[in-house]
Enzyme design. Structure first.
Site, PDB file in Angstrom:
ATOM      1  N   ASP A  67       0.699  -1.223   0.098  1.00  0.00           N
ATOM      2  CA  ASP A  67      -0.046   0.088  -0.030  1.00  0.00           C
ATOM      3  C   ASP A  67       0.765   1.164   0.035  1.00  0.00           C
ATOM      4  O   ASP A  67       2.176   1.214   0.385  1.00  0.00           O
ATOM      5  CB  ASP A  67      -0.818  -0.185   1.186  1.00  0.00           C
ATOM      6  CG  ASP A  67      -1.902   1.004   1.206  1.00  0.00           C
ATOM      7  OD1 ASP A  67      -2.757   1.272   0.355  1.00  0.00           O
ATOM      8  OD2 ASP A  67      -1.927   1.800   2.150  1.00  0.00           O
TER       9      ASP A  67
ATOM     10  N   GLU B 255       1.407  -0.141  -5.113  1.00  0.00           N
ATOM     11  CA  GLU B 255       0.351   0.930  -5.410  1.00  0.00           C
ATOM     12  C   GLU B 255       1.053   2.367  -5.783  1.00  0.00           C
ATOM     13  O   GLU B 255       1.894   2.585  -5.133  1.00  0.00           O
ATOM     14  CB  GLU B 255      -0.532   1.084  -4.239  1.00  0.00           C
ATOM     15  CG  GLU B 255      -1.411   2.031  -4.483  1.00  0.00           C
ATOM     16  CD  GLU B 255      -2.226   2.649  -3.337  1.00  0.00           C
ATOM     17  OE1 GLU B 255      -3.349   3.019  -3.499  1.00  0.00           O
ATOM     18  OE2 GLU B 255      -1.577   2.498  -2.258  1.00  0.00           O
TER      19      GLU B 255
ATOM     20  N   ASP C 231     -10.749   2.123  -4.039  1.00  0.00           N
ATOM     21  CA  ASP C 231     -10.431   3.670  -3.934  1.00  0.00           C
ATOM     22  C   ASP C 231     -11.247   4.550  -4.890  1.00  0.00           C
ATOM     23  O   ASP C 231     -10.649   5.820  -4.916  1.00  0.00           O
ATOM     24  CB  ASP C 231      -8.917   3.810  -3.943  1.00  0.00           C
ATOM     25  CG  ASP C 231      -8.322   3.256  -2.566  1.00  0.00           C
ATOM     26  OD1 ASP C 231      -9.169   3.330  -1.397  1.00  0.00           O
ATOM     27  OD2 ASP C 231      -7.051   2.794  -2.578  1.00  0.00           O
TER      28      ASP C 231
END
Length: 560
Positions: A324, A353, A421
């Site tokens: 992340d 990410e 997201d």
């Protein structure tokens, strides 16, 4: 002749070892400016120019401004002390040579580019299984509930409106029960957002990295889930939240309690003491006070993260990690994590990410194998969902994107249409399922690793977080959309040209119609996408001939 547009450097990624005796070269010119590019090279210990070798280059990709020329040098031994320069033939008939010293009209004698050594660690290496693999992302709290006896929260009904605070009861047992569904869909790799003990329903504020959150089950439940997934031929990667933690993470809680005297005070970016739960007192991800940033440059933090990654690779036999906020991590730490993980588990995938250009994360082969490709997602939304761009603009953007990465990396890029997201693609497309079907087909036929977000295949809609995190609509699925997705996934999995083949743009001249072909060892597949509500007819000059495409549909031609 646009000399200022010519770009090359004797560094990665302009020259990249694919093996110690195989060098891949790239050079950029202005679009339509060069008619040919040739590489000349020789070993500096051999006589020049008698030992000169030549390699004609070809255009790999071209966007609205640049052309990327590529060529490979296959050597009889490991590459070392290789000197080289380029010969460029321009469209206006002029010719120039290009070296470290710039341009010349004569073949250069000095100032040539040079490859000193192609070392083992320079060779770009990604897991073979990840090339073209079909991903399926699950937000565990919303996919399926298996243990209905849980009393940890006041659970809302399964089809209630999601908020940032409510709980629905999804868990690992529920996911395990649905593995046959994922297998039938054709999923090859399951990516779950965080499952470890953490604050909030999303668990991105981790408090214990060595145990599964009770909301989702136990450590044994995770081990069993991975085992059963492997039984169905599905790999599993977990979400590693190592850029930050939750405020109840034991080391951070110790700093709150003991201030600068805490042995963990240098695990975080503290600004003043005593700590208050406020971004003015410590660095946070996104300036969210409940997610303090870990100081990943600290060797102790670095070792802690490695221990977490290796623990779950060994204990649960997972197949890799998605990190992340990877583009905010200390790069030296990422290199160290890769070195340690790959030494023990060379086939483990490291997925990072980022929301933009991932070049610095993936191109040198010393950080991540792949990255989340939101550049792809944005292009899909702009063309198929919003009609913001036409076919030529789409092809230019995708070509520009593909030029950023090596071929092997492009085949591994995590090509999503949406995620936990973002708004759901169906919502971006104002609920028009025909547009979603086109985007899924494009995603499955395009180079890379297509990634489905749970429920897209059943017609799940939703605005951005938290609405995109609705529960899986098991009781009211869109079966037509499901069958379409299965068909496209099957085509992706069982056609080598689609999974691994080269990508070539086919010009249509029609703003609403985009076409490309994929080729691999004699296999060829052509895909023509029409987003218009009108039928379209195209006439390809080769063996394909005339192609008729219905409104909002895709025509797929396989040759032979």
């Amino acid at each position: 002749m646009n000399l200022s547009a010519v770009m090359h450097s004797s560094t990665v990624p302009y020259r990249q070892p694919l093996a110690r005796n195989l060098l891949h070269f790239r050079i950029f010119t202005a679009k339509d400016d060069c008619s040919s590019v040739t590489l000349h090279y020789w070993k500096r210990s051999e006589p020049y120019p008698e030992s000169l070798h030549t390699i004609p280059f070809h255009i790999r990709y071209m966007d609205g401004y640049q052309a990327e020329w590529v060529g490979d040098a296959i050597l009889a031994e490991e590459a070392h002390y290789i000197k080289y320069f380029f010969q460029l033939q321009f469209a206006d008939g002029q010719e120039r040579y290009y070296s470290e010293y710039g341009f010349s009209r004569e073949q250069p004698q000095l100032g040539c580019f040079e490859v000193l050594q192609a070392n083992e660690t320079d060779v770009l290496s990604v897991p073979e299984w990840a090339k073209g693999s079909v991903y399926y992302q699950i937000f565990p709290e919303r996919f399926a509930a298996g243990n209905h006896a849980k009393t940890l929260h006041d659970y809302v009904t399964w089809n209630a409106v999601p908020t940032r605070e409510n709980y629905f009861g999804g868990d690992l047992e529920g996911i395990k029960n649905k593995l046959p569904y994922l297998h039938q869909l054709g999923v090859e790799c399951l990516y779950m957002t965080p499952v470890f003990t953490g604050d909030f329903n999303h668990k991105y504020a981790t408090t214990d990295y060595f145990h599964v959150d009770p909301d989702f089950g136990t450590d044994d439940d995770l081990i069993s889930l991975v085992e059963q997934a492997h039984h169905h031929g599905i790999r599993v990667i977990l979400d590693g939240v190592f850029n930050h933690c939750g405020i109840h993470f034991a080391p951070f809680a110790d700093v709150v309690a003991n201030g600068k005297a805490s042995p963990y005070s240098d695990w975080f970016y503290c600004k003043q003491y005593p700590l208050k739960i406020d971004p003015e007192y410590y660095e946070c991800v996104g300036d969210y006070p409940y997610m303090p940033r870990l100081r990943t440059a600290n060797p102790k933090v670095r070792e802690y993260i490695v221990s977490v990654m290796l623990h779950w690779l060994q204990t649960a036999h997972i197949d890799g990690w998605r990190l992340d906020v990877a583009d905010e991590l200390d790069t030296a730490t990422v290199r160290y994590l890769r070195e340690r993980v790959k030494a023990a588990y060379p086939d483990a995938l490291l997925l990072g990410e980022t929301w933009s250009d991932a070049s610095r994360m993936v191109c040198e082969g010393d950080q991540f194998d792949s990255a989340m490709n939101y550049l792809f997602r944005d292009a899909m939304v702009d063309f198929f969902a919003k009609d913001r761009i036409n076919a030529q603009e789409l092809q230019n953007r995708l070509s520009h994107m593909l030029m950023k990465y090596p071929d092997a990396t492009n085949l591994c890029m995590y090509n999503c249409l949406d995620s936990h997201d973002t708004a759901r693609f169906l919502t971006e497309a104002s609920g028009e399922k025909g547009r979603l079907k086109l985007a899924i087909a494009f995603q499955m036929l395009f180079p890379g690793s297509p990634a489905l977000f749970y429920g897209d295949e059943l017609g799940l809609a939703g605005e951005n977080d938290p609405d995109c995190r609705r529960t899986m609509p098991w009781e009211q699925p869109d079966n037509e959309l499901l069958q379409w997705t299965k068909k496209m996934v099957h085509l992706r999995r069982h056609n080598t040209a689609v999974r691994l083949g080269e990508y070539h743009i086919l010009q249509t001249g029609i703003p609403d119609v985009v076409a490309f072909e994929r080729c691999y060892n004699g296999e060829r597949i052509i895909a023509v996408f029409n987003r218009s509500v009108l039928p379209q007819t195209l006439d390809f000059t080769d063996a394909v001939g005339t192609v008729n495409v219905l409104p909002q549909s895709v025509e797929i031609i396989q040759i032979p």
